[in-house]
Design a protein around this motif. Structure first.
Motif, PDB file in Angstrom:
ATOM      1  N   ALA A 348      89.100  73.225  37.667  1.00 48.02           N
ATOM      2  CA  ALA A 348      88.093  73.009  38.638  1.00 48.02           C
ATOM      3  C   ALA A 348      86.627  72.357  37.836  1.00 48.02           C
ATOM      4  O   ALA A 348      86.174  71.417  38.117  1.00 48.02           O
ATOM      5  CB  ALA A 348      87.539  73.639  39.692  1.00 48.02           C
ATOM      6  N   ARG A 349      86.234  73.425  36.822  1.00 50.59           N
ATOM      7  CA  ARG A 349      85.406  73.079  36.018  1.00 50.59           C
ATOM      8  C   ARG A 349      85.641  71.733  35.022  1.00 50.59           C
ATOM      9  O   ARG A 349      84.781  70.744  35.001  1.00 50.59           O
ATOM     10  CB  ARG A 349      84.915  74.054  34.837  1.00 50.59           C
ATOM     11  N   ARG A 350      86.760  71.412  34.566  1.00 41.99           N
ATOM     12  CA  ARG A 350      87.038  70.009  33.798  1.00 41.99           C
ATOM     13  C   ARG A 350      86.883  68.818  34.820  1.00 41.99           C
ATOM     14  O   ARG A 350      86.372  67.961  34.385  1.00 41.99           O
ATOM     15  CB  ARG A 350      88.472  70.100  33.356  1.00 41.99           C
ATOM     16  N   ARG A 351      87.242  69.010  36.257  1.00 35.98           N
ATOM     17  CA  ARG A 351      87.075  68.103  36.945  1.00 35.98           C
ATOM     18  C   ARG A 351      85.538  67.785  37.381  1.00 35.98           C
ATOM     19  O   ARG A 351      85.188  66.597  37.342  1.00 35.98           O
ATOM     20  CB  ARG A 351      87.520  68.419  38.446  1.00 35.98           C
ATOM     21  N   ILE A 352      84.968  68.693  37.280  1.00 33.30           N
ATOM     22  CA  ILE A 352      83.445  68.456  37.700  1.00 33.30           C
ATOM     23  C   ILE A 352      82.817  67.813  36.515  1.00 33.30           C
ATOM     24  O   ILE A 352      81.821  66.960  36.510  1.00 33.30           O
ATOM     25  CB  ILE A 352      82.810  69.943  38.118  1.00 33.30           C
ATOM     26  N   GLU A 353      83.062  68.465  35.315  1.00 33.96           N
ATOM     27  CA  GLU A 353      82.570  67.867  34.051  1.00 33.96           C
ATOM     28  C   GLU A 353      82.784  66.222  34.093  1.00 33.96           C
ATOM     29  O   GLU A 353      82.267  65.489  33.528  1.00 33.96           O
ATOM     30  CB  GLU A 353      83.093  68.598  32.813  1.00 33.96           C
ATOM     31  N   ASP A 354      84.257  65.936  34.257  1.00 38.63           N
ATOM     32  CA  ASP A 354      84.632  64.692  34.403  1.00 38.63           C
ATOM     33  C   ASP A 354      83.809  63.547  35.415  1.00 38.63           C
ATOM     34  O   ASP A 354      83.334  62.485  35.160  1.00 38.63           O
ATOM     35  CB  ASP A 354      86.165  64.381  34.644  1.00 38.63           C
ATOM     36  N   LEU A 355      83.549  64.235  36.540  1.00 41.03           N
ATOM     37  CA  LEU A 355      82.818  63.644  37.259  1.00 41.03           C
ATOM     38  C   LEU A 355      81.571  63.334  36.954  1.00 41.03           C
ATOM     39  O   LEU A 355      81.144  62.285  37.271  1.00 41.03           O
ATOM     40  CB  LEU A 355      82.871  64.278  38.649  1.00 41.03           C
ATOM     41  N   PHE A 356      80.904  64.238  36.385  1.00 38.02           N
ATOM     42  CA  PHE A 356      79.537  64.079  35.990  1.00 38.02           C
ATOM     43  C   PHE A 356      79.287  62.905  34.806  1.00 38.02           C
ATOM     44  O   PHE A 356      78.418  62.267  34.827  1.00 38.02           O
ATOM     45  CB  PHE A 356      78.928  65.511  35.467  1.00 38.02           C
ATOM     46  N   ASP A 357      80.292  63.186  33.842  1.00 38.13           N
ATOM     47  CA  ASP A 357      80.462  62.158  32.858  1.00 38.13           C
ATOM     48  C   ASP A 357      80.708  60.692  33.578  1.00 38.13           C
ATOM     49  O   ASP A 357      79.964  59.749  33.082  1.00 38.13           O
ATOM     50  CB  ASP A 357      81.490  62.398  31.677  1.00 38.13           C
ATOM     51  N   LEU A 358      81.508  60.528  34.611  1.00 31.42           N
ATOM     52  CA  LEU A 358      81.543  59.417  35.358  1.00 31.42           C
ATOM     53  C   LEU A 358      80.242  58.928  35.884  1.00 31.42           C
ATOM     54  O   LEU A 358      80.069  57.658  35.947  1.00 31.42           O
ATOM     55  CB  LEU A 358      82.793  59.457  36.376  1.00 31.42           C
ATOM     56  N   MET A 359      79.493  59.828  36.490  1.00 30.26           N
ATOM     57  CA  MET A 359      78.382  59.332  37.344  1.00 30.26           C
ATOM     58  C   MET A 359      77.480  59.058  36.217  1.00 30.26           C
ATOM     59  O   MET A 359      76.693  57.829  36.476  1.00 30.26           O
ATOM     60  CB  MET A 359      77.803  60.803  37.955  1.00 30.26           C
ATOM     61  N   VAL A 360      77.145  59.583  35.067  1.00 28.41           N
ATOM     62  CA  VAL A 360      76.626  59.136  33.863  1.00 28.41           C
ATOM     63  C   VAL A 360      76.721  57.799  33.535  1.00 28.41           C
ATOM     64  O   VAL A 360      75.783  56.895  33.409  1.00 28.41           O
ATOM     65  CB  VAL A 360      76.324  60.042  32.937  1.00 28.41           C
TER      66      VAL A 360
END
Length: 855
Positions: A348-360
């Motif tokens: 779950a943490r990796r998913r959230i980090e990937d989403l944040f990178d995609l957001m940026v």
């Protein structure tokens, strides 16, 4: 100068309020005059009882004004006035006034007036319509009736009555439009009527289908229904509605006429297709987030992936609607869904980090709506700091600091209280040698934003406090915990100063929304509800900091801990339930006292210190006495089983002498409102206090505490169930009995303790066997060596059979066994240095790592 500027700012604010009040008064006066002009004596009639103009005599300007008057009364939730105004327009029409023509906008005002009466008042939790004599259920039914008759007249065409004699001039003039349906949809989805399938949600879905059939629908119509489905977590229905929108839109884009054949022709109605917007997708993702489904995160991710692919596709050439792209809410809603999912923590943490990178990346590629906001920052920080610890803590802290710095410097995100707290949480988990200074810097920054006047070096301007980052109890608790885990000198005193800052901030913060001149202080008579107040968690962190003091400071630290507990009890007596001490508070003070031992400023005499005060062990025993008395006053055993959760209801005051440091009045009053039940840790810690003390007959004293623990458990206190830690502590008190006159009694107490351990079906561990071997070497006289060696053989044999041979057991065996017996048991001489790894593996199969007593 500062006072003058503050007065000027206050005067400007007062003038702004005065102008607003005057504007509202003028609007109300206009509304009353206009209504009186239209309705005459039947209304408020402020014109001295002037008679109503005959039907057909109102001017064109007066009729045009009627629309604004209706809207104004609708905003004031006065549907009966709006109905009377509509009737007046109809009377004008009947009187031959060709300018009098009812249109959809008039009926929309009527719908809005009735629907506003169904809204709930946030202050009273009752319907605002009830203030005007309108029952909310009746208001919603009346609105639905008006909609039904508008549709009916629109289908039939021509003139007709629309409820209570209200006439409509024709379908083309007063047929419901998208706003009409949206007004009623909003009231239905927000109505508290009917939580089941037969309630307002089902009616809202049916109403949307009716709007679709008439071409009176827009994206807001769908989103209103989706917002309610999202609130209820009806994810399947929400996604089905999204798919229906997409199907209709794609059919229209491809020129498919099938979409026009779904509904019968209704006059001039034209099938309207609506493209989903970003809010549509956000509502569906939020519905999955709130659904509680096992695969909610993956279903929400699938919706997002489809949305993101359509938004970034280079083949998107739609002409009827612009391409919509995910915004900040889209990203942080999906990130929150993953954060609450049942997926593994790392995944779950990796998913959230990937989403944040995609957001940026999306933001940096030109999507301004995807600019990271504080909600997204907090979600990714929360995911990073969840279950943080061990070797990964330092890497997590580095990531947290990187995101925190970028959010402030590159995205202009102002961190709030949660943001700072998450950074503090990561700092507490890491092994950074500068953690204390970093934590204090964060605290200073938060306090400086919450109260700029505290850190202002001067200046003339008035400032407003930033309430979005006020330090809370978690902030101060975490800072004190970081101090507790550090090696800084006098950390207990520093922790007390942190608590002092918390109390000072609560005193200095002004009520919310008020301006303060730099350097001005707050009035103590007006408290700010956002101001932090010390809680039991903050005090417990301070107590734990005292308990972790260095050996040289343990004596004074124990006295400061007792004073802190007294302060918590005084808060409880004063009615501050948030600061009420709990069983953890008392146990931490007991821990402080047990660590004093026979020195460290705690006293080394039999029962008294050099200053004439009672020894730490005696003070610990007195505190345990108080806990037991308040626990017995808490009621029947069913309540006492709750341990630290037992409330104060039904507690009665106790009489008797008070513990040192607690005045008789305060102690008696505290006993009446503070109810704590000692648990296994409480009794075990007092036993440790005697084991480490220089008290005479300390083995007997330790056994008495153990027997009290057994008795408490027998009376129904499940939290006091005896365990191996308690029995080992009692054996330790026996092992360190130094007086020759007490050694035989201590040995007999040790034997009875082992028998009691077997009675409670507690499995002896390596500490039990190692301590009993120490008892054999220290308490059995040297002239009784035959008995000692026989007992050593039995103890070690059982220890090896149960797989509990540890380093401690081997060390004590070397002291207790003769060389010949040692070689007989181990197969090696004492001086050959037998290592644990060289012994049979079954001898040490059940040895666990060093464990601490449960908190």
């Amino acid at each position: 100068v500062a006072a003058a500027d503050f007065a000027a700012a206050a005067a400007a604010a007062a003038e702004s309020w005065k102008r607003r009040d005057e504007r509202k008064a003028r609007e109300l006066s206009w509304l009353v005059r206009s209504t009186s002009h239209l309705l005459g004596d039947e209304a408020l009639s402020l014109d001295g009882g002037r008679s109503l103009p005959p039907p057909g005599s109102l001017s064109r300007e007066s009729i045009r004004t009627a629309s604004a008057v209706m809207r104004a009364w609708a905003r004031r939730r006065s549907p009966l006035v709006v109905e009377r105004l509509i009737l007046r327009i109809n009377e004008e029409r009947a009187g031959g006034n060709r300018h009098a023509r009812l249109r959809t906008a008039h009926y929309n005002s009527l719908l809005e007036a009735w629907c506003r009466c169904t809204a709930l008042s946030a202050e009273s939790k009752s319907s605002v319509g009830e203030r005007n004599g309108v029952e909310p259920g009746a208001a919603l039914r009346r609105a639905a009736q008006i909609m039904d008759e508008m549709e009916s007249r629109g289908d039939e065409g021509g003139d007709g009555d629309i409820g209570d004699g209200i006439n409509d001039d024709g379908a083309s003039a007063a047929a419901p439009n998208a706003r009409s349906y949206n007004i009623l949809l909003k009231a239905l989805v927000k109505s508290s009527e009917g939580e089941g399938e037969s309630g307002s949600l089902r009616i809202a879905e049916e109403l949307l289908r009716r709007a679709q059939s008439r071409g009176a629908v827009n994206v807001r119509s769908y989103n209103l229904l989706l917002s309610e489905l999202s609130r209820r977590g009806e994810a399947e229905r929400a996604e089905a509605l999204l798919r229906d929108m997409q199907r209709r839109f794609l059919s229209a884009e491809s020129g498919d006429d099938a979409i026009h054949d779904e509904f019968p022709t209704r006059g001039a109605a034209v099938a309207v297709v609506v493209a989903p917007d970003v809010n549509t997708y956000n509502q569906v993702i939020a519905a999955w987030s709130k659904s509680g489904a096992r695969d909610a995160a993956r279903r929400a991710q699938a919706v997002f992936d489809e949305f993101f692919a359509n938004a970034t596709s280079t083949n998107s050439t739609t002409t009827t609607s612009k391409v919509v792209r995910p915004d900040a809410e889209t990203f942080h809603t999906l990130m929150g869904c993953w954060h609450r999912s049942g997926e593994g923590g790392t995944a779950a943490r990796r998913r959230i980090e990937d989403l944040f990178d995609l957001m940026v990346d999306s933001y940096e590629s030109g999507n301004a709506d995807a600019k990271p906001d504080v909600a997204a920052i907090n979600t990714v920080l929360s995911a990073l700091t969840r279950n943080v610890g061990g070797g990964s803590a330092d890497a997590v802290l580095e990531k947290v600091r990187h995101i925190f710095d970028r959010s402030n410097n590159e995205y202009g995100v102002r961190p709030d209280t949660l943001t700072y707290n998450l950074v503090l949480k990561a700092t507490a988990a890491a092994r950074d040698p500068d953690a204390v200074e970093q934590a204090m810097d964060i605290l200073y920054e938060m306090e400086g934003r919450a109260l700029p006047s505290r850190n202002a070096a001067g200046g003339d301007d008035a400032v407003e406090d930033d309430t979005s980052c006020v330090p809370d109890a978690f902030t101060y608790t975490t800072v004190i915990d970081i101090l507790s885990k550090s090696d800084v000198p006098r950390k207990g005193r520093r922790a007390e100063s942190v608590l002092g800052r918390m109390e000072a901030l609560a005193r200095e913060m002004p009520p919310p929304g008020r301006y303060r001149a730099r350097g001005a202080s707050s009035s103590s008579s007006s408290a700010n509800p956002l101001a932090p107040a010390p809680t039991a968690q903050v005090y417990n962190a301070l107590l734990n900091c005292w308990a972790s003091s260095s050996p040289r400071e343990r004596g004074p630290a124990a006295r400061r801990a007792e004073a802190t507990l007294k302060r918590m009890e005084a808060c409880a007596v004063a009615g501050n339930d948030d600061a009420r001490p709990n069983v953890r508070s008392y146990n931490t003070v007991l821990k402080c006292l047990s660590r004093c031992g026979g020195g460290g400023g705690g006293g080394n005499g039999p029962g008294e210190t050099n200053r004439g005060r009672r020894s730490p062990a005696r003070r610990a025993l007195a505190l345990l006495d108080r806990m037991e008395r308040t626990g017995r006053s808490a009621g029947p055993p069913e309540r006492r089983r709750l341990g630290s959760d037992v409330g104060a209801e039904g507690a009665s005051g106790i009489s008797g002498s008070a513990e040192e440091g607690h005045g008789g009045g305060v102690a008696a009053a505290a006993a009446a409102v503070v109810v704590v039940v000692p648990d296994a840790y409480s009794y075990t810690t007092v036993i440790h206090a005697f084991a480490r003390s220089a008290e005479p007959n300390k083995a007997l004293q330790a056994q008495k505490v153990l027997l009290r623990m057994v008795e408490s458990y027998g009376r129904g206190n499940d939290a006091a169930r005896p365990n191996a830690y308690a029995f080992n502590a009692c054996l330790n008190a026996c092992a360190f009995t130094s007086s020759p006159r007490e050694r035989m009694d201590a040995f007999l107490i040790a034997v009875s303790t082992v028998l009691l351990l077997q009675k409670f079906d507690v499995q002896p561990d390596s500490t039990t066997y190692g301590t009993f071997l120490r008892i054999c070497s220290r308490l059995i006289p040297a002239d009784d060596d035959l008995r000692r060696q026989s007992l050593v053989r039995v103890i070690f044999g059982r220890c090896a059979a149960e797989g509990q041979v540890s380093d401690m057991v081997m060390e004590q065996l070397a002291f207790a066994a003769d060389p010949d017996v040692y070689e007989e048991l181990i197969g090696r001489r004492v001086g050959e240095g037998a290592r644990l790894e060289q012994l049979p593996s079954e001898w040490r199969r059940n040895v666990k790592g060093r464990r601490r007593a449960p908190r």
